[in-house]
Design an enzyme around this catalytic site. Structure first.
Site, short mmCIF file in Angstrom:
data_model
loop_
_atom_site.label_atom_id
_atom_site.label_comp_id
_atom_site.label_asym_id
_atom_site.label_seq_id
_atom_site.Cartn_x
_atom_site.Cartn_y
_atom_site.Cartn_z
N SER A 51 -9.06 -6.55 1.21
CA SER A 51 -9.25 -5.10 1.23
C SER A 51 -10.75 -4.80 1.30
CB SER A 51 -8.66 -4.45 -0.02
OG SER A 51 -9.07 -3.10 -0.11
N GLY A 108 -1.11 -2.57 13.81
CA GLY A 108 -0.91 -1.88 15.08
C GLY A 108 0.43 -2.12 15.74
N GLY A 141 -3.27 1.02 12.06
CA GLY A 141 -2.55 1.77 13.08
C GLY A 141 -2.85 1.26 14.48
N GLY A 164 0.79 -1.22 0.00
CA GLY A 164 0.00 0.00 0.00
C GLY A 164 0.82 1.26 0.00
#
Length: 351
Positions: free
Chosen positions: A181, A291, A262, A68
């Site tokens: 996705s 994460g 994240g 990505g």
């Protein structure tokens, strides 16, 4: 200090505009071996304790950059210089496509998270392959992440994956099939036992390179285990867990579209990976992503059974020092627990 100033400027811009500016710089740096060498001398990190041989590939360290970031395979040299042990490029599709409408990339700064609804925007497999060959060979393994074109109906999905893989057979060291996705309509519906079996049986006939499946964090555990088992039985060498989540409860002010990554994903991704490792450790190469932003979390995933790791959002929030910081601290954690190498620590919690 320098990145904190640059970050302040970049974060004042639209998230995708900021990313494009950074990519422009990285493309320029990638064209210069001298500049890449300077980056490596400043931000690279090498330690034999972190090296490992996996699926016939030599990984200088277990920390990779998730797909990505470099969608068109145009800045790999520069990214490697920042200390990554491997990179996953793409997602590539058979034909070029523009992706979803903008704005489609958002920051959740308080949660140190991102939300993207990009939609596999890329220049297509043919141009990406040319770009790959322009700068090859590379100092680390390079994975190629493959997706389905948005315009292709589900009934023709297998043919589309076959077409994009065929165009990429001469590039990369391994391939990842992205069925997870949330930004291509109905793509996640392909995460089923029958399709995954067909996909990996087909791919195994086309290449001897390692094949990976990237899964979503939003599957029910039993469904996830069934899909993964089908992939492994059909020839998958590894599983990457996880992609972004559509669980909007993880951030305070979510946008309507897109997947979250994240720090907000840390707990969810860790829990999915724990169940995955319980079932498939020593049966498949397991890659943990979601994460991870410091050595403590990286070490936990390794002990849980991850042979390799990937980061993305943390690189955006923490900048060029991140790999070096994680890797240095990871070596300290290994030494503290008496491990002579990262290889010894893989799956330690399962033994």
């Amino acid at each position: 200090m320098l990145y904190s100033l640059l970050k302040k400027y970049l974060f004042s811009l639209d998230a995708e505009d900021a990313h494009e500016k950074v990519c422009k710089i990285l493309r320029m740096l990638s064209s210069s071996p001298f500049l890449c060498g300077l980056i490596d001398s400043q931000w690279g990190y090498k330690n034999p304790k972190l090296e490992n041989e996996i699926l016939g590939l030599h990984f200088p360290n277990p920390l990779g950059l998730a797909a990505g970031f470099d969608k068109n395979i145009s800045m790999l040299r520069a990214l490697i210089a920042f200390g990554f042990g491997y990179l996953e490029a793409g997602t590539l599709t058979n034909e070029a496509q523009v992706g979803n409408e903008r704005p489609r990339l958002f920051r959740h700064i308080e949660e140190e998270s991102l939300q993207n609804a990009m939609g596999f925007n890329n220049h297509g497999a043919i141009l990406a392959a040319r770009s790959f060959n322009r700068f090859a060979p590379y100092k680390t393994p390079i994975g190629i992440n493959l997706g389905k074109n948005k315009r292709i109906e589900q009934v023709h999905a297998l043919e589309d994956y076959k077409a994009v893989l065929n165009k990429c057979l001469n590039i990369g060291d391994y391939y990842t099939f992205n069925l997870s996705s949330p930004n291509t309509p109905n793509l996640r519906d392909l995460q089923n036992k029958a399709f995954v079996n067909e996909l990996f049986c087909m791919a195994k006939e086309m290449t001897h390179k390692p094949l990976f499946l990237k899964i979503a964090p939003d599957l029910e555990i039993d469904d996830m285990l069934e899909v993964v088992n089908s992939a492994i039985e059909a020839g998958a060498h590894g599983i990457i867990a996880t992609n972004t989540t559509i669980d909007k409860s993880l951030v305070f002010a979510p946008k309507e579209m897109g997947g979250l990554s994240g720090k907000c994903l840390t707990k969810k991704s860790r829990e999915i990976f724990k169940e995955l490792a319980k079932a498939f450790f020593n049966k498949s190469v397991l890659v943990s992503v979601g994460g991870i932003s410091d050595a403590k979390e990286a070490y936990e995933r390794i002990k849980m059974g991850a042979s390799l790791l990937q980061i993305y959002s943390a690189f955006i929030y923490n900048g060029p020092n991140l790999c070096q910081n994680i890797l240095k601290d990871l070596v300290k954690l290994l030494q503290k627990d008496g491990f002579l190498s990262v290889k010894e620590a893989i799956g330690a919690d399962l033994r």
